[in-house]
Design an enzyme around this catalytic site. Structure first.
Site, PDB file in Angstrom:
ATOM      1  N   HIS A   1      34.219  42.137  36.738  1.00  0.00           N
ATOM      2  CA  HIS A   1      35.664  41.953  36.884  1.00  0.00           C
ATOM      3  C   HIS A   1      36.426  42.786  35.848  1.00  0.00           C
ATOM      4  CE1 HIS A   1      35.798  38.324  39.625  1.00  0.00           C
ATOM      5  NE2 HIS A   1      34.513  38.452  39.361  1.00  0.00           N
TER       6      HIS A   1
ATOM      7  N   ASP B   1      43.496  38.743  37.101  1.00  0.00           N
ATOM      8  CA  ASP B   1      42.368  38.682  38.026  1.00  0.00           C
ATOM      9  C   ASP B   1      42.655  37.637  39.097  1.00  0.00           C
ATOM     10  OD1 ASP B   1      39.776  38.313  39.221  1.00  0.00           O
ATOM     11  OD2 ASP B   1      38.887  39.127  37.393  1.00  0.00           O
TER      12      ASP B   1
END
EC number: 2.4.1.350
Length: 460
Positions: free
Chosen positions: A25, A114
């Site tokens: 990520h 995110d």
């Protein structure tokens, strides 16, 4: 734990970028941050204490990206399960993020977060800031999960089920995202990304228009007609994509671990000694834990074949290898615990990437023109493998007879199909085509470059 700084005092920023503390990520969002900086924005990349303990940050000295740390140390002991960890992470980081924002004298104008942390939007807006999610999966996977969130699709689907979604190729049950461990918890975690989808003014996807806007799959177009979606990928260091438009951008600047310099040098000397397009590169990412039987089947294939190979295998997985495998194959194989994947994939000696089809790895192979043999394990990898084999036509997906493992014979059939079979020229031709289109997307005036430029103009 109070907020700390990584590279000096806290600086005023236009944008804060905040990724979930996992390598897969953080890397694409860190790269996106570099693109914003290159266009004149002041950017703070926010990381958590757990990330600083498990990952090596090594940005070049010339980088003007501001790195700051907030605590994700849990306030409760309820972290033994995934569900407990996620609940504790949200509770802790919601507070430390809010404290971080409140402590900035000149607050940022925007937070890019995110997408697996949708609650960041609430924290930001509670302090008068705009916020936008960054999705680290493909548009196709986002499309599927959004339908699951909306209740029009259920996962897992019954065996032999054909699934038809708007602007997508027909999918079989085996092509849908898979959640073998803690399925309910992981499913909720993944689908929660869409809980405030309709509230966002900007939604960033780590893909590029041409990749998911072709005849078989026009999912980007379909979703962008309904939500403010902007493709900004591939998020790969500039040196490998657009001829180094970003200064000193030769690596992500983020590693799980790094080998001793001597071992690193040995890898490149070994690759340099090999013929062009003669080496299999094998890696299953930073999280996959293969069954011992699966590791052995792959090793048996490599031992019996005449193909050269570079196999990345974490130290914890080495014990699963057959006795004396490394020594017995050392004349044409190399087993390492780490390598720079981008450097390997861009090396002339590499002919094929045997991969789990994580999205970052898939994008890297597409962007560097390397055909793939897909052995997906879980989550989005199954869908990515479908597209690798049947939509983008850059490789094959290994067919399993046994649901548990891929046999030596199945591996041999698939790998030889890509490197020696009749379709190898088509796979390579298509891989080179996607490499060219990926470069065009991030080059000046390309689709992803324009989308980033549009965002920057609203902030600057």
């Amino acid at each position: 734990m109070d907020e700390t700084t990584v590279n000096g005092g806290r600086r005023a920023s236009d944008v804060v970028v905040f990724a979930f503390p996992r390598h897969g990520h953080m890397s694409p969002m860190l790269q996106f941050s570099k693109r914003l900086v290159s266009k004149g924005l002041r950017v703070t990349f926010l990381i958590t204490t757990s990330a600083t303990e498990s990952l090596r940050l090594n940005l070049p000295p010339s980088s003007s990206l501001d790195l700051q740390v907030i605590s994700d140390v849990p306030e409760s002991n309820d972290i033994a399960t995934l569900e407990g960890y996620l609940r504790s992470f949200k509770a802790t980081v919601s507070k430390t993020l809010a404290d971080f924002i409140d402590g900035i004298g000149n607050p940022p104008k925007f937070i890019v977060y995110d997408s697996v942390m949708p609650w960041v939007q609430e924290v930001a807006r509670g302090r008068g800031l705009d916020a936008a999610p960054f999705f680290t999966q493909s548009s196709a996977v986002n499309h599927i999960l959004n339908h699951v969130y909306g209740g029009s699709l259920s996962i897992p689907a019954p065996e032999n089920t054909a699934v038809s979604l708007p602007s997508m190729p027909v999918l079989q049950a085996e092509d849908l995202p898979a959640f073998p461990d803690d399925p309910e918890v992981v499913m909720n975690f993944m689908t929660s990304q869409f809980s405030n989808f309709q509230d966002a003014k900007w939604i960033f996807f780590n893909t590029f228009d041409q990749l998911e806007c072709k005849k078989q799959s026009q999912v980007v177009n379909w979703m962008a007609d309904r939500w403010p979606i902007k493709t900004v990928g591939p998020t790969i260091p500039s040196a490998y994509l657009d001829d180094g438009r970003l200064e000193d951008d030769r690596a992500f600047g983020l590693n799980l671990l790094k080998p001793e310099d001597g071992k690193n040098t040995r890898q490149w000397q070994w690759l340099d000694s090999k013929d062009t397009a003669s080496v299999l590169y094998i890696s299953f990412g930073s999280l996959a834990i293969l069954q011992e039987e699966q590791v052995k089947e792959l090793a048996y294939f490599l031992k019996d074949t005449n193909l050269s190979f570079l196999w990345v295998l974490r130290d914890s997985e080495l014990q699963k290898l057959p006795h004396n495998f490394v020594q017995e194959t050392s004349h044409r194989g190399l087993v390492v615990n780490w390598c720079s994947q981008l450097q390997v994939l861009s090396h002339r000696a590499v002919s094929c990437f045997v991969t789990h089809c994580g999205w970052n790895s898939t994008l890297e192979a597409l962007s560097l023109g390397v055909p793939m043999v897909a052995i997906p394990q879980w989550v989005d990898q199954t869908t990515n493998a479908k597209f690798v084999a049947d939509v983008w036509r850059v490789g094959v997906r290994v067919k399993k007879k046994d649901e548990r493992i891929v046999t030596k014979e199945e591996l041999e059939a698939s790998i030889r199909q890509v490197v020696q079979g009749e379709g190898r020229n088509e796979f390579k031709h298509n891989a080179i085509k996607w490499k060219k289109l990926a470069k065009e997307a991030v080059d000046e005036g390309g689709s992803s470059d324009k989308n980033i430029e549009e965002f920057v103009k609203t902030i600057a």
